[in-house]
Motif scaffolding. Structure first.
Motif, short mmCIF file in Angstrom:
data_model
loop_
_atom_site.label_atom_id
_atom_site.label_comp_id
_atom_site.label_asym_id
_atom_site.label_seq_id
_atom_site.Cartn_x
_atom_site.Cartn_y
_atom_site.Cartn_z
N ASN A 119 3.39 0.02 9.49
CA ASN A 119 3.02 1.28 8.82
C ASN A 119 2.08 2.14 9.64
N PHE A 120 2.37 2.29 10.92
CA PHE A 120 1.53 3.10 11.81
C PHE A 120 1.69 4.58 11.48
N SER A 121 0.57 5.29 11.44
CA SER A 121 0.60 6.74 11.35
C SER A 121 -0.52 7.32 12.20
N PHE A 122 -0.27 8.52 12.70
CA PHE A 122 -1.23 9.22 13.54
C PHE A 122 -1.24 10.68 13.08
N GLN A 123 -2.44 11.22 12.95
CA GLN A 123 -2.53 12.64 12.60
C GLN A 123 -3.76 13.26 13.23
N PRO B 36 3.58 -8.32 22.73
CA PRO B 36 2.28 -7.70 22.49
C PRO B 36 2.30 -6.83 21.24
N ILE B 37 1.12 -6.65 20.66
CA ILE B 37 0.92 -5.76 19.52
C ILE B 37 -0.03 -4.66 19.97
N GLU B 38 0.38 -3.40 19.81
CA GLU B 38 -0.44 -2.28 20.23
C GLU B 38 -1.41 -1.90 19.11
N LEU B 39 -2.71 -1.95 19.43
CA LEU B 39 -3.76 -1.63 18.48
C LEU B 39 -4.62 -0.50 19.03
N TYR B 40 -5.38 0.15 18.14
CA TYR B 40 -6.28 1.23 18.54
C TYR B 40 -7.68 0.91 18.12
N VAL C 93 -6.25 -0.78 8.71
CA VAL C 93 -7.10 -0.26 9.77
C VAL C 93 -6.98 1.26 9.77
N VAL C 94 -8.11 1.95 9.72
CA VAL C 94 -8.15 3.40 9.86
C VAL C 94 -9.25 3.70 10.87
N LYS C 95 -8.88 4.36 11.95
CA LYS C 95 -9.86 4.72 12.98
C LYS C 95 -9.79 6.22 13.21
N LYS C 96 -10.97 6.85 13.22
CA LYS C 96 -11.07 8.29 13.47
C LYS C 96 -11.89 8.50 14.73
N THR D 140 -6.80 10.64 13.77
CA THR D 140 -6.84 9.54 12.82
C THR D 140 -5.65 8.62 13.05
N TYR D 141 -5.95 7.34 13.25
CA TYR D 141 -4.94 6.30 13.45
C TYR D 141 -5.02 5.36 12.25
N SER D 142 -3.88 5.14 11.60
CA SER D 142 -3.84 4.23 10.44
C SER D 142 -2.70 3.25 10.63
N TYR D 143 -2.95 2.00 10.30
CA TYR D 143 -1.91 0.98 10.36
C TYR D 143 -2.39 -0.28 9.66
N GLN D 144 -1.48 -1.22 9.52
CA GLN D 144 -1.81 -2.54 8.97
C GLN D 144 -1.57 -3.58 10.06
N ILE D 145 -2.45 -4.56 10.11
CA ILE D 145 -2.21 -5.75 10.91
C ILE D 145 -1.79 -6.83 9.91
N VAL D 146 -0.63 -7.43 10.15
CA VAL D 146 -0.06 -8.38 9.21
C VAL D 146 0.15 -9.73 9.91
N LEU D 147 -0.38 -10.78 9.30
CA LEU D 147 -0.18 -12.14 9.81
C LEU D 147 0.54 -12.97 8.76
N TYR D 148 1.41 -13.85 9.23
CA TYR D 148 2.06 -14.87 8.39
C TYR D 148 1.79 -16.21 9.04
N ALA D 149 1.35 -17.18 8.25
CA ALA D 149 1.13 -18.54 8.75
C ALA D 149 2.46 -19.28 8.74
#
Length: 133
Positions: free
Chosen positions: A27-31, A129-133, A96-99, A43-52
């Motif tokens: 659910n990445f979004s950028f505005q 790899p997973i791209e994060l901000y 995650v929301v980063k401004k 503004t960068y918004s996304y979810q980091i999702v883990l499954y065991a």
């Protein structure tokens, strides 16, 4: 999703299972916006999702870059995922929301540190790899 290698830890002949996980960014979004002072805000918004994975233990997961620097706050996997589960357990999700006033450069999570409930740790590579901000 990126798959981390499945495995158990061996110490003094005792098997100590830490979390083994699938990890993804969803659910990445950028505005961009202009604030009241005419500054551009990114503004960068996304979810980091883990499954065991089935058969993996409880503990902590810390996403790492190629130099093994921590990228996000640790994830707690509160309970073991039973080996009999047909599917992974979870999801364990973080919003995650980063401004920023300047565009952010993405960083790559390429591995993670898994820490079992009794403190044993191991670094496990992610399959992708997973791209994060």
């Amino acid at each position: 999703m990126a798959l981390g290698g499945c495995g158990n830890f061996f110490a003094d002949g005792v098997i100590l299972g830490g979390p083994t996980v699938l990890a993804s960014r969803e659910n990445f979004s950028f505005q961009t916006e202009t604030d009241q002072n005419n500054n551009t805000v990114y503004t960068y918004s996304y979810q980091i999702v883990l499954y065991a994975l089935p058969g993996s233990g409880a503990g902590t997961v810390i996403l790492l870059d190629a130099s093994e620097n921590q990228l996000e706050a640790p994830f707690l996997i509160p309970e073991s995922c039973p080996p009999s589960n047909p599917d992974p357990c979870g999801p364990y999700t973080r919003e995650v929301v980063k401004k920023s006033f300047a565009p952010l450069t993405p960083v790559q999570a390429v591995k993670y540190r898994t820490i079992s409930a009794n403190g044993q740790s191991k670094v496990v590579p992610l399959n992708a790899p997973i791209e994060l901000y």
